[in-house]
Every structure is written in structure tokens, then in C-alpha cells.
Design a protein around this motif. Structure first.
Motif, PDB file in Angstrom:
ATOM      1  N   ALA A 115      30.301  39.451  28.477  1.00 27.76           N
ATOM      2  CA  ALA A 115      30.684  41.222  29.181  1.00 27.76           C
ATOM      3  C   ALA A 115      29.901  41.315  30.539  1.00 27.76           C
ATOM      4  O   ALA A 115      30.123  42.175  30.859  1.00 27.76           O
ATOM      5  N   SER A 116      29.109  40.901  31.095  1.00 28.14           N
ATOM      6  CA  SER A 116      28.318  41.244  31.966  1.00 28.14           C
ATOM      7  C   SER A 116      28.878  39.810  33.585  1.00 28.14           C
ATOM      8  O   SER A 116      27.854  39.592  34.344  1.00 28.14           O
ATOM      9  N   ALA A 117      30.049  38.480  32.821  1.00 25.19           N
ATOM     10  CA  ALA A 117      29.542  37.560  33.957  1.00 25.19           C
ATOM     11  C   ALA A 117      30.983  37.154  33.517  1.00 25.19           C
ATOM     12  O   ALA A 117      31.671  36.607  32.553  1.00 25.19           O
ATOM     13  N   PRO A 118      31.161  36.450  34.810  1.00 23.34           N
ATOM     14  CA  PRO A 118      32.658  35.990  35.002  1.00 23.34           C
ATOM     15  C   PRO A 118      32.985  34.502  34.340  1.00 23.34           C
ATOM     16  O   PRO A 118      31.554  34.292  33.522  1.00 23.34           O
ATOM     17  N   ALA A 119      33.644  33.805  33.630  1.00 26.89           N
ATOM     18  CA  ALA A 119      33.684  32.715  32.812  1.00 26.89           C
ATOM     19  C   ALA A 119      33.743  31.539  33.700  1.00 26.89           C
ATOM     20  O   ALA A 119      33.509  31.693  34.786  1.00 26.89           O
ATOM     21  N   LEU A 120      32.678  30.291  33.282  1.00 23.61           N
ATOM     22  CA  LEU A 120      32.418  29.670  34.467  1.00 23.61           C
ATOM     23  C   LEU A 120      33.508  28.240  33.737  1.00 23.61           C
ATOM     24  O   LEU A 120      33.529  27.471  33.147  1.00 23.61           O
ATOM     25  N   ALA A 145      37.457  32.886  38.955  1.00 24.07           N
ATOM     26  CA  ALA A 145      38.385  34.637  38.591  1.00 24.07           C
ATOM     27  C   ALA A 145      39.170  34.922  39.977  1.00 24.07           C
ATOM     28  O   ALA A 145      39.091  34.025  40.615  1.00 24.07           O
ATOM     29  N   ASP A 146      40.002  35.344  39.307  1.00 25.43           N
ATOM     30  CA  ASP A 146      41.146  35.028  40.638  1.00 25.43           C
ATOM     31  C   ASP A 146      41.817  33.616  40.747  1.00 25.43           C
ATOM     32  O   ASP A 146      41.912  34.106  42.100  1.00 25.43           O
ATOM     33  N   ASP A 147      41.966  32.992  40.538  1.00 23.22           N
ATOM     34  CA  ASP A 147      41.998  31.563  40.862  1.00 23.22           C
ATOM     35  C   ASP A 147      41.332  31.166  42.310  1.00 23.22           C
ATOM     36  O   ASP A 147      42.177  30.211  42.704  1.00 23.22           O
ATOM     37  N   THR A 148      40.074  31.812  41.950  1.00 20.80           N
ATOM     38  CA  THR A 148      39.469  30.905  43.131  1.00 20.80           C
ATOM     39  C   THR A 148      37.936  31.032  41.655  1.00 20.80           C
ATOM     40  O   THR A 148      37.345  31.066  40.919  1.00 20.80           O
ATOM     41  N   GLU A 149      37.444  29.249  42.664  1.00 21.94           N
ATOM     42  CA  GLU A 149      36.279  28.850  41.864  1.00 21.94           C
ATOM     43  C   GLU A 149      34.350  29.409  43.535  1.00 21.94           C
ATOM     44  O   GLU A 149      34.837  29.030  44.450  1.00 21.94           O
ATOM     45  N   ARG A 150      33.848  30.285  42.971  1.00 21.61           N
ATOM     46  CA  ARG A 150      32.494  29.885  43.649  1.00 21.61           C
ATOM     47  C   ARG A 150      31.758  29.369  43.247  1.00 21.61           C
ATOM     48  O   ARG A 150      30.858  29.460  41.664  1.00 21.61           O
TER      49      ARG A 150
END
Length: 183
Positions: A11-16, A77-82
Motif C-alpha cells: 500500500a505504501s511502496a512500489p514493487a521490487l 514503476a512505469d517501465d523504469t527501475e530505480r
């Protein structure tokens, strides 16, 4: 190497996305190593592109030898990785019941559950992938002045086992946490 693991979004963090390190990770790796906290906790902080490239190359060698598995941990997120951290599984030897895990989290990603989610993902993968080779136990070691690592260990079911005396290259006593494979 096409090994990619995933930890779902919360709920508070994007997928890894957890994947082997690549040459195009060098800049992000160097940026993470600029953090004074990470530099203080890492035996060999990376300060130059050449050091980072060698580190990535050694990571590939570990995968190729099937004994040391270093995952770049990225928020997707959105086809990008950080890049937000790493998790390492090391000293995997057929017939040896124990191996070790380690990790770090980039400064701007701390406190968001990255380390526990990534460590849990690699822990489950390791116990599944190496069960037939006899892996039954994972150890997590950290110095006693790192309470955040104690919290990560507790959150991921790594039980505190003992205090380890300081020995080079570690100047302080440490904690050993253990998680056993569920049968």
C-alpha cells in the motif's frame, strides 16, 4: 543470466525487482556508495567507476560459479527501475547446510521496508532453489552498532543466536541471526 525475482507492491511502496547486477548499474551503484552510512558499513566502499565495474564483474562471476548470488534491488514503476539496494546470498556449497545473506539499502530508500521485502524474497528463493543441495539454514551477520539490521532480521524471521566477538576486518562485536528452512 535471466534470474529475476519480484516482491509485489504494498500500500505504501512500489514493487521490487531483484535481478543480477548489470554494467548499466555502475552510476547508480556509485551514487549509493556516496552515502556516509553505507560507506561506514561496507568493507570496500566504491569510489570510482573502475571499482564499480570490477564489483559488477565479480558479481557476474559469482553467479557463473553458482555459489554467490548478488541481486540489485530496484523499485519498479512505469517501465523504469530505480536502484534501492542489494541482497547477497553467499557461500552456497552443495552438501553444506548453511549459507550467508547480506544486504544494504540506499540512503533515500531506508525506512520504507525495502530490506525486509527484498531479504524475504531472496530467502524464499534460496531455500527453494538449493533445497536439493542440502541448504537448511541461512545466517545474517551484522555489527552490534547496527540496530536497523536487527530489525530487518526480526521482521524476516531470522532469530538472534549469539554475539560474535570482533575480528578483522570488523572492529566491533557482531550479532548472528539464523533462519531455518521450513519443511
Amino acid at each position: 543470466m535471466s534470474m529475476t525475482l519480484r516482491a509485489p507492491a504494498t500500500a505504501s511502496a512500489p514493487a521490487l525487482v531483484l535481478r543480477p547486477w548489470r554494467d548499466d548499474d555502475v552510476d547508480a551503484l556509485l551514487l549509493a556508495h556516496r552515502d556516509p552510512t553505507l560507506r561506514a558499513r561496507t568493507r570496500q566502499p566504491l569510489t570510482t567507476p573502475a571499482q564499480a565495474r570490477r564489483w559488477v564483474a565479480r558479481s557476474r562471476q559469482g553467479w557463473a560459479a553458482d555459489r554467490r548470488f548478488s541481486f540489485a534491488v530496484c523499485e519498479a514503476a512505469d517501465d523504469t527501475e530505480r536502484l534501492v539496494g542489494t541482497v547477497l546470498l553467499k557461500e552456497v556449497v552443495p552438501g553444506r547446510p548453511a549459507a550467508e545473506v547480506g544486504y544494504w539499502t540506499a540512503a533515500d530508500a531506508r525506512g520504507r521496508g525495502v530490506a525486509p521485502r527484498a531479504l524475504e524474497t531472496v530467502t524464499r528463493w534460496a531455500f527453494t532453489r538449493f533445497a536439493a543441495a542440502g541448504l537448511t539454514c541461512l545466517e545474517l551477520l551484522h555489527q552490534i552498532d547496527n540496530p536497523a539490521s536487527c530489525r530487518v532480521a526480526e521482521k524476516t524471521g531470522y532469530d538472534f543466536v549469539e554475539v560474535l566477538p570482533a575480528r578483522p576486518p570488523f572492529p566491533l562485536d557482531g550479532h548472528r541471526h539464523v533462519r531455518r528452512r521450513a519443511y
